[in-house]
Write a protein that holds these residues in place. Structure first.
Motif, PDB file in Angstrom:
ATOM      1  N   VAL A  94       0.850  -1.190   0.000  1.00  0.00           N
ATOM      2  CA  VAL A  94       0.000   0.000   0.000  1.00  0.00           C
ATOM      3  C   VAL A  94       0.890   1.245   0.000  1.00  0.00           C
ATOM      4  O   VAL A  94       1.829   1.338   0.796  1.00  0.00           O
ATOM      5  N   CYS A 151      -1.835   6.347   4.357  1.00  0.00           N
ATOM      6  CA  CYS A 151      -2.046   4.909   4.524  1.00  0.00           C
ATOM      7  C   CYS A 151      -0.812   4.251   5.129  1.00  0.00           C
ATOM      8  O   CYS A 151       0.323   4.580   4.770  1.00  0.00           O
ATOM      9  N   THR A 152      -1.061   3.317   6.031  1.00  0.00           N
ATOM     10  CA  THR A 152      -0.020   2.419   6.525  1.00  0.00           C
ATOM     11  C   THR A 152      -0.611   1.023   6.556  1.00  0.00           C
ATOM     12  O   THR A 152      -1.662   0.796   7.157  1.00  0.00           O
ATOM     13  N   GLY A 153       0.049   0.095   5.886  1.00  0.00           N
ATOM     14  CA  GLY A 153      -0.465  -1.263   5.827  1.00  0.00           C
ATOM     15  C   GLY A 153       0.568  -2.272   6.292  1.00  0.00           C
ATOM     16  O   GLY A 153       1.769  -2.053   6.175  1.00  0.00           O
ATOM     17  N   TYR A 175       0.978  -6.704   6.200  1.00  0.00           N
ATOM     18  CA  TYR A 175       0.418  -7.998   5.796  1.00  0.00           C
ATOM     19  C   TYR A 175       1.420  -9.079   6.148  1.00  0.00           C
ATOM     20  O   TYR A 175       2.586  -8.999   5.775  1.00  0.00           O
ATOM     21  N   PHE A 199      -5.991  -6.442   1.293  1.00  0.00           N
ATOM     22  CA  PHE A 199      -6.340  -5.025   1.460  1.00  0.00           C
ATOM     23  C   PHE A 199      -5.873  -4.251   0.242  1.00  0.00           C
ATOM     24  O   PHE A 199      -4.991  -4.688  -0.507  1.00  0.00           O
ATOM     25  N   ASP A 200      -6.497  -3.103   0.030  1.00  0.00           N
ATOM     26  CA  ASP A 200      -6.115  -2.234  -1.072  1.00  0.00           C
ATOM     27  C   ASP A 200      -6.737  -0.870  -0.838  1.00  0.00           C
ATOM     28  O   ASP A 200      -7.776  -0.749  -0.165  1.00  0.00           O
ATOM     29  N   ALA A 260     -11.220   2.035   0.054  1.00  0.00           N
ATOM     30  CA  ALA A 260     -10.319   1.023   0.627  1.00  0.00           C
ATOM     31  C   ALA A 260     -11.117  -0.231   0.940  1.00  0.00           C
ATOM     32  O   ALA A 260     -12.331  -0.183   1.184  1.00  0.00           O
ATOM     33  N   VAL A 305     -10.561  -4.060   3.181  1.00  0.00           N
ATOM     34  CA  VAL A 305      -9.810  -5.036   3.966  1.00  0.00           C
ATOM     35  C   VAL A 305     -10.693  -6.263   4.054  1.00  0.00           C
ATOM     36  O   VAL A 305     -11.864  -6.159   4.437  1.00  0.00           O
ATOM     37  N   HIS A 327      -8.690  -4.169  10.484  1.00  0.00           N
ATOM     38  CA  HIS A 327      -7.870  -5.365  10.641  1.00  0.00           C
ATOM     39  C   HIS A 327      -8.683  -6.595  10.307  1.00  0.00           C
ATOM     40  O   HIS A 327      -9.920  -6.547  10.175  1.00  0.00           O
ATOM     41  N   LEU A 331      -4.648  -2.185   8.317  1.00  0.00           N
ATOM     42  CA  LEU A 331      -4.608  -0.976   7.514  1.00  0.00           C
ATOM     43  C   LEU A 331      -4.984   0.206   8.397  1.00  0.00           C
ATOM     44  O   LEU A 331      -6.006   0.171   9.090  1.00  0.00           O
ATOM     45  N   LEU A 346      -5.677   4.276   8.266  1.00  0.00           N
ATOM     46  CA  LEU A 346      -6.000   5.332   7.329  1.00  0.00           C
ATOM     47  C   LEU A 346      -6.321   6.618   8.070  1.00  0.00           C
ATOM     48  O   LEU A 346      -6.952   6.591   9.142  1.00  0.00           O
TER      49      LEU A 346
END
Length: 330
Positions: A107, A116-118, A120, A134-135, A145, A147, A272, A324, A326
Motif C-alpha cells: 500500500v 495509509c499504513t499497511g 500484511y 487489502f487495497d 479502501a 480489507v 484489521h 490498515l 488510514l
C-alpha cells in the motif's frame, strides 16, 4: 583448513596410525558449500596428499586411490547438481514473489488525500500472500479502501484474493455507491463458486470511502470485524450495521447499508482481519486489541507497534494478519 589440520596431525602421529584416509571425506562435505570447481580442487588435493607417499600424509595405493578418486568425482557431480538446483529454486522463488506482489502490492504511503499504513503477514511460511487482502484506490467518487478475509488460508486462497481485488479495483472506478462495490465483490464470489463442484466461496470485508471535499468516511461491513477510530488516545468502534459476508448472494438480499461517520482532525481508522483479534497466548487468552491500541496510540509507527506487540503476546499468530491504518490530511 581441514586439509592442513589433518596433514599436520598425521606428521605428529605414530606411523602405525593412519589418519590420512579421513581426507577422503572432505570432498563430499565441500560439495555442500562449494560449486563443482571448488569441490574438484578439494578432490585433487586429497588425491595428491594420499597418493604421494613422500608428503607423509597418506600411503594410498591401487584400489584405494581409485576409490578416493571416485568419491571425489561423485562429490563434484553432487556440487554441480546442487548449484544448478539452487539456481532453479532462486528463479522459481523470484517469479513466485513477483506474482504474489502483483496480486497484492504494498500500500502506498498516500492515496489522494488519505495517508495509509499497511501490514500484511501470511501465516504460511515462505509466502507473501495468504487468505487476507487489502487495497486503497483513488477514483471519481473519492478514495476507497477494502480489507478482507477470504475462506481458507495460504496459497489455496490466493486465487480468491486476486479475484476480489480485481473486482474491487474495477468497482472503485465504476460504481457510484459503496454498496454497489460490495455487491460487485459478492457477485464475483458467487460466479466463481458456481464453477466449483459442491463448493462455495465466501469472505468478510470492510469497505471504506472517503468522498472528496467532505470530512467523513462511509463504511460497509460485510461480516467483518468493526472499524476502529483512534481519537487522541481513545479507541472506539465506528458504528456500522453489519451485512452478510460476501459470497452469499447480496443481490438477492437487502442492499448493504452504508454508515457514515464524521472525521475530526487527527482521527485515524484502524481496520484489521480476525488474525489479530483471534490470536491467543499460551494460556488461550485472546489478544486484547482495544486495550493495546489505546496504550500504543502514541507510537511513531502504530501498525508496526501493534504487530510487534502481537508477536510478543502470542509468540507468533497462527493465522494471516492484515492491518490498515488510514487518516485524512488535516
Amino acid at each position: 583448513m581441514a586439509l592442513v589440520v589433518l596433514s599436520l596431525l598425521q606428521h605428529v602421529t605414530p606411523a602405525n596410525i593412519e589418519l590420512g584416509y579421513f581426507l577422503a571425506g572432505l570432498p563430499p562435505v565441500a560439495a555442500f558449500s562449494y560449486g563443482a570447481m571448488g569441490t574438484s580442487v578439494f578432490a585433487g588435493l586429497v588425491l595428491v596428499l594420499l597418493g604421494v607417499s613422500s608428503l607423509g600424509v597418506g600411503k594410498a595405493r591401487g584400489t584405494d586411490i581409485v576409490t578416493v578418486a571416485l568419491v571425489g568425482l561423485l562429490s563434484v557431480v553432487i556440487a554441480w547438481v546442487r548449484r544448478r538446483r539452487d539456481a532453479q529454486l532462486v528463479s522459481v522463488r523470484t517469479v513466485a514473489e513477483a506474482a504474489q506482489l502483483a496480486v497484492l502490492p504494498p500500500v502506498p504511503e498516500r492515496v489522494g488525500d488519505v495517508r495509509c499504513t499497511g501490514l500484511y503477514r501470511a501465516a504460511q511460511r515462505g509466502t507473501l500472500v495468504g487468505g487476507d487482502l487489502f487495497d486503497v484506490r483513488a477514483g471519481p467518487y473519492g478514495v476507497r479502501a477494502v480489507v478482507g478475509d477470504v475462506q481458507g488460508h495460504g496459497l489455496a486462497a490466493v486465487g480468491t484474493v486476486a479475484a476480489l481485488l480485481g473486482a474491487f479495483r474495477e468497482g472503485a472506478l465504476d460504481d457510484v455507491g459503496l454498496a454497489a462495490v460490495a455487491e460487485r465483490l459478492d457477485r464475483r464470489l458467487v460466479e466463481d463458486a458456481a464453477g466449483i463442484k459442491n463448493g462455495e466461496l465466501f469472505a468478510t470485508a470492510a469497505l471504506l470511502e472517503f468522498p472528496p471535499g467532505q470530512d467523513l468516511v462511509r463504511i460497509v461491513s460485510c461480516g467483518h470485524p468493526p472499524v476502529l477510530r483512534l481519537r487522541a488516545d481513545t479507541v472506539s468502534v465506528v458504528p456500522a450495521e453489519p451485512a452478510p459476508p460476501l459470497g452469499l448472494g447480496l443481490a438477492g438480499l437487502a442492499t448493504p447499508s452504508v454508515a457514515e461517520a464524521v472525521l475530526a482532525p487527527g482521527d485515524r481508522l484502524f481496520i484489521h482481519t480476525d488474525g489479530v483479534t483471534e490470536a491467543r497466548d499460551t494460556k488461550g487468552d485472546f489478544y486484547p486489541l482495544y486495550e493495546r491500541l489505546a496504550a500504543l496510540s502514541d507510537a511513531p509507527d502504530l501498525v508496526a507497534a501493534v504487530w510487534h506487540d502481537l508477536i510478543d503476546f502470542t509468540q507468533g499468530p497462527g493465522d494471516d494478519v492484515a492491518i490498515l491504518l488510514l487518516s485524512r490530511d488535516s
